[in-house]
Design a protein around this motif. Structure first.
Motif, PDB file in Angstrom:
ATOM      1  N   THR A 158       0.812  -1.221   0.000  1.00 20.63           N
ATOM      2  CA  THR A 158       0.000   0.000   0.000  1.00 20.63           C
ATOM      3  C   THR A 158       0.843   1.268   0.000  1.00 20.63           C
ATOM      4  O   THR A 158       0.385   2.298  -0.475  1.00 20.63           O
ATOM      5  CB  THR A 158      -0.928   0.055   1.225  1.00 20.63           C
ATOM      6  N   PRO A 182      -4.212   2.418  -7.416  1.00 22.64           N
ATOM      7  CA  PRO A 182      -4.168   0.982  -7.144  1.00 22.64           C
ATOM      8  C   PRO A 182      -4.252   0.197  -8.453  1.00 22.64           C
ATOM      9  O   PRO A 182      -4.879   0.630  -9.409  1.00 22.64           O
ATOM     10  CB  PRO A 182      -5.415   0.736  -6.291  1.00 22.64           C
ATOM     11  N   PRO A 198      -5.312  -0.161  -2.591  1.00 18.17           N
ATOM     12  CA  PRO A 198      -5.766   1.206  -2.245  1.00 18.17           C
ATOM     13  C   PRO A 198      -5.324   1.616  -0.854  1.00 18.17           C
ATOM     14  O   PRO A 198      -5.024   0.860  -0.012  1.00 18.17           O
ATOM     15  CB  PRO A 198      -7.296   1.110  -2.321  1.00 18.17           C
TER      16      PRO A 198
END
Length: 150
Positions: free
Chosen positions: A74, A128, A150
């Motif tokens: 992430t 993403p 995300p």
């Protein structure tokens, strides 16, 4: 204090810490997974652990592009690669449509175990998705997939 011995003992006081390291033997061991430490006050407690080899100054025997860690990720991720000889390295990142997103490295790296960090927040508008990274190092070419969450 460093303590080096086979089958030795060392005394510790409250608050002392002990780090155990070893250098793997160059000769074959009958059971390389049987490493034990005895710990305790009056009664000893035994535990076993498998030896963990930390990469040292050795040089890899072949070129390799490793899977990024962590993956999926992430925030940022490390891309590791092995160079048996020093080489000009070009490491590029592409989106799922094949468009180059960023050039992560385009320089000389010495022989050894190398890594480059990718922080997608510094790459502009990167969302993403699935990305591919490709390495060119001397005669070596390879690519792998990275997943940005995300």
């Amino acid at each position: 204090t460093d303590f080096v011995a086979v089958g030795g003992a060392v005394s510790l006081a409250a608050g002392d810490s002990l780090t155990l390291t070893y250098q793997p033997s160059t000769t074959a061991l009958a059971d390389p997974g049987s490493w034990f430490a005895m710990i305790g006050r009056a009664a000893a407690t035994a535990f076993g652990s498998k030896p963990q080899h930390e990469p040292g100054p050795e040089i890899p025997l072949s070129f390799a592009l490793r899977q990024n860690q962590p993956n999926p990720f992430t925030a940022r991720t490390a891309i590791h690669f092995d160079l048996p000889v020093g080489a000009m390295v070009r490491l590029e990142l592409f989106d799922a449509n094949g468009r180059r997103v960023e050039t992560l490295a385009d320089r000389y790296f010495p022989a050894g175990y190398q890594s480059v960090m990718w922080d997608p927040r510094g790459a502009g508008k990167v969302g993403p998705g699935v990305y591919f990274y490709r390495i060119e190092a001397g005669p070596f070419r390879a690519r792998r997939k990275a997943v940005l969450l995300p």
